[in-house]
Enzyme design. Structure first.
Site, mmCIF file in Angstrom:
data_model
loop_
_atom_site.group_PDB
_atom_site.id
_atom_site.type_symbol
_atom_site.label_atom_id
_atom_site.label_comp_id
_atom_site.label_asym_id
_atom_site.label_seq_id
_atom_site.Cartn_x
_atom_site.Cartn_y
_atom_site.Cartn_z
ATOM 1 N N TYR A 89 -14.865 29.659 2.207
ATOM 2 C CA TYR A 89 -13.847 30.660 1.879
ATOM 3 C C TYR A 89 -13.207 31.205 3.151
ATOM 4 C CZ TYR A 89 -11.748 34.739 -0.396
ATOM 5 O OH TYR A 89 -10.868 35.681 -0.865
ATOM 6 N N SER A 117 -7.152 36.927 3.170
ATOM 7 C CA SER A 117 -8.266 37.849 2.940
ATOM 8 C C SER A 117 -8.734 38.378 4.285
ATOM 9 C CB SER A 117 -9.420 37.110 2.257
ATOM 10 O OG SER A 117 -10.587 37.906 2.235
#
Length: 177
Positions: free
Chosen positions: A81, A68
Site C-alpha cells: 500500500y 495517502s
C-alpha cells in the site's frame, strides 16, 4: 471515447483503490500476490486513466490523484500500500511535466485518518485529540480540497504538487515516554 457519453472532461479524480493497507502473511508468495494487487489497482490503474486525455480540456483540465499519508509514513506490514501510494506522488509530478504543454494540471491529495465508517460514535475522544485539529477528518474535508484543485480559477497556477490533509498528524514528533 464515445463509450463515456461525453464530449469533454475537465476533471479526473482518481479515488479508487484497495484501502486495506496490511499485508500480514508469513508466506512470501501470498505477500507478493498482495503486492501485485496494490500496484495494479492503486498505481497502474491511475496511469491507465490517461485514456481520457483526448477528452481533457486544455487550459482547464485537472487530474487529481488521491494518495495517502502512508506515502510519507508507514506501519508494519504495509509495504504494498505504501509503495503504491508513494508511487502516485511520482506519477503526479511526472504527469504534470508531461501534460504541461497541454496545460493540464496534475496534483495529489494525501488524506490522513478520514472517517468513512458510518459510525463516528466509535471514534474515541482520545483518537480525535490525536489530530492537531481536534478531530478525525471527514470525507467533506477531502472533497473541499479536491474541489479547490479542480477549479482553474482558484488553483490554475498549481501543478505537480501534493497536499496533505491529515489534521497535522504527519508533522507530529512523538517520542516514547
Amino acid at each position: 471515447m464515445q463509450q463515456l457519453g461525453v464530449k469533454s472532461v475537465n476533471v479526473l479524480v482518481n479515488n479508487a483503490g484497495i484501502s486495506n493497507p496490511y499485508m500480514q502473511s508469513d508466506s512470501l508468495a501470498e505477500r507478493a500476490a498482495l503486492w501485485q494487487g496494490y500496484i495494479a489497482t492503486n498505481l497502474t490503474a491511475p496511469f491507465l486513466l490517461e485514456a481520457v486525455l483526448p477528452l481533457m480540456v486544455q487550459g482547464e483540465g485537472s487530474i487529481i490523484h488521491v494518495s495517502s499519508t502512508r506515502a510519507l509514513q508507514s506501519e508494519r506490514h504495509s509495504e504494498g500500500y505504501a509503495a503504491a501510494k508513494a508511487g502516485l506522488l511520482g506519477l503526479t509530478h511526472a504527469q504534470a511535466a508531461s501534460l504541461a504543454p497541454k496545460h493540464i494540471r496534475v496534483n495529489a491529495v494525501l488524506p490522513g485518518w478520514i472517517d468513512t465508517s458510518g459510525t463516528p460514535e466509535d471514534i474515541t475522544q482520545e483518537q480525535h485529540e490525536w489530530q492537531w485539529t481536534g478531530s478525525v477528518g471527514s470525507p467533506a474535508d477531502i472533497a473541499e480540497l479536491v474541489l479547490f484543485l479542480a477549479d482553474p480559477a482558484k488553483s490554475g497556477f498549481i501543478t505537480g504538487q501534493h497536499f496533505v490533509a491529515d489534521g497535522g498528524v504527519t508533522k507530529r514528533m512523538t517520542y516514547p515516554e
